[in-house]
Structures are given as C-alpha cells and as structure tokens.
Design a protein around this motif. Sequence first.
Motif, mmCIF file in Angstrom:
data_model
loop_
_atom_site.group_PDB
_atom_site.id
_atom_site.type_symbol
_atom_site.label_atom_id
_atom_site.label_comp_id
_atom_site.label_asym_id
_atom_site.label_seq_id
_atom_site.Cartn_x
_atom_site.Cartn_y
_atom_site.Cartn_z
ATOM 1 N N ALA A 84 0.831 -1.209 0.000
ATOM 2 C CA ALA A 84 0.000 0.000 0.000
ATOM 3 C C ALA A 84 0.865 1.257 0.000
ATOM 4 O O ALA A 84 0.557 2.244 -0.688
ATOM 5 C CB ALA A 84 -0.928 -0.016 1.213
ATOM 6 N N LEU A 85 1.961 1.228 0.748
ATOM 7 C CA LEU A 85 2.863 2.383 0.788
ATOM 8 C C LEU A 85 3.525 2.608 -0.570
ATOM 9 O O LEU A 85 3.576 3.741 -1.071
ATOM 10 C CB LEU A 85 3.932 2.161 1.859
ATOM 11 N N VAL A 86 3.995 1.534 -1.190
ATOM 12 C CA VAL A 86 4.640 1.665 -2.501
ATOM 13 C C VAL A 86 3.646 2.157 -3.545
ATOM 14 O O VAL A 86 3.954 3.028 -4.376
ATOM 15 C CB VAL A 86 5.256 0.312 -2.921
ATOM 16 N N THR A 87 2.417 1.627 -3.514
ATOM 17 C CA THR A 87 1.391 2.062 -4.463
ATOM 18 C C THR A 87 1.059 3.546 -4.272
ATOM 19 O O THR A 87 0.889 4.286 -5.247
ATOM 20 C CB THR A 87 0.130 1.208 -4.289
ATOM 21 N N SER A 88 0.970 3.981 -3.039
ATOM 22 C CA SER A 88 0.684 5.394 -2.769
ATOM 23 C C SER A 88 1.789 6.299 -3.279
ATOM 24 O O SER A 88 1.525 7.366 -3.847
ATOM 25 C CB SER A 88 0.492 5.598 -1.261
ATOM 26 N N VAL A 89 3.036 5.860 -3.122
ATOM 27 C CA VAL A 89 4.163 6.648 -3.635
ATOM 28 C C VAL A 89 4.099 6.738 -5.152
ATOM 29 O O VAL A 89 4.317 7.806 -5.748
ATOM 30 C CB VAL A 89 5.490 6.032 -3.165
ATOM 31 N N TYR A 90 3.774 5.615 -5.807
ATOM 32 C CA TYR A 90 3.662 5.626 -7.265
ATOM 33 C C TYR A 90 2.580 6.597 -7.729
ATOM 34 O O TYR A 90 2.766 7.340 -8.702
ATOM 35 C CB TYR A 90 3.341 4.217 -7.779
ATOM 36 N N ILE A 91 1.438 6.581 -7.041
ATOM 37 C CA ILE A 91 0.338 7.450 -7.448
ATOM 38 C C ILE A 91 0.677 8.924 -7.193
ATOM 39 O O ILE A 91 0.368 9.797 -8.013
ATOM 40 C CB ILE A 91 -0.948 7.052 -6.707
ATOM 41 N N LEU A 92 1.327 9.216 -6.069
ATOM 42 C CA LEU A 92 1.668 10.602 -5.750
ATOM 43 C C LEU A 92 2.719 11.158 -6.696
ATOM 44 O O LEU A 92 2.678 12.335 -7.055
ATOM 45 C CB LEU A 92 2.164 10.694 -4.302
#
Length: 206
Positions: A84-92
């Motif tokens: 979830a953290l990696v996905t959030s970084v990708y989206i941001l």
Amino acid sequence: AGRRVLGWTGGLLVAFLVSVACLGSINVNVFTTSRLTTAAAKTGFLPGALEGMGIGRGRSERSVSQGTQKDLWQTPIRAMLFNALVTSVYILLGSFGALVIFIGLAEYLFFLLTVVGVMVLRVREPQLLRPYRPNICIPLVFAAASVILVMRGVIEAPVQGTLLCMLLMAGSFRRWLSAQWAKDLWGRACTIWLGGARYDVVPLRE
C-alpha cells in the motif's frame, strides 16, 4: 452504453456489476501481491521483516504453514502495508493511469513468461505428473494474445515499458549475484585482482 441499451435502470445495474467485478479483482490482487512480497522476503530479495504474518511479534510464513501458529491473523499484514505504501508513492509521483499501464505491462509479461515456461517444461520433462493438462493450442493462443498486449502497451507507453525493462534487468542481476556460481566467479576474480594471493584458514592441530 448500458443506459442506452437497457435504460436508466439497466445502466445502473451494469455499473453495479462492473463495480463488484472490480472489487473482486482488487481483492485478489491485494492478497496475491502480498503473498508474492512475503515470498520475496523469504528468499532474500526484500527485507526479512516483510515475511512476518499477522500482527504483533510477526509470525513467519513457515511457522504458519507448519501449524505451529494457529492465531486468527494469518495474513501477511506487513507485506500488505508495504504494498500500500509503494502504491501510494507511485500514485503521488505520477498518475493513476500510468500506474495501471505499468502494472498491466508487468502482469501480462509475467503471464507470458509463465505460460512459455510451462510449455518448455512439458517438452523437457514430459514425465512429470500433471493433474490438469490442457490442449497445447490453449497456451499458444494465450501466449500470442499476451505478446500482442505487451507490445501494444510498450508502443503506447514507452516510458513505462522502459522502466519495466530496467526493473527486470535489475532483478535479473540481483538473482545472478545470488547464484552460487556467480559467488565463486566473484571470489576468483577478487583473488586475481588481489595479486593471486589467497589465504585459507587452516585448523590448528591439538
């Protein structure tokens, strides 16, 4: 489209069914990728802390599979939070559309490699037990469709395709370094670079 064909109620029903299908797909991806992250941590490709299962002290996947831990939380919580953290970084740092294209390219590329590997294994080791043995036309058609989807994605999104190739090369190099023969080769090269000197530890005689 559903509203034009089936009216307002039909369009609402189609939208609801699509939402349910997307929710099921997201649910599968969340739990599948967390298991992959746990397996990568178990083999040493990711930090070992991600191997923990459940909440608290962090039970390992091995202890859960062997039945030594029988608590309620037997899901890879740490791996799910990490994803979830990696996905959030990708989206941001980018956009959701670019992330969907990148994930789609990676998934269908690995689907292609998996199906090709199964076909190669069928030729090399035909004596293996196969509970399910489909006709060879089915994996061939799937492989051809995967090639088309991957090539189309790379043409439409060259940036994501380049990043995917870089990640694959980095992962392959990491795997190559972890192989035993690569370690032996590296040791020999270091011995040659150090002037041929090699010091072995000889146990003392009592």
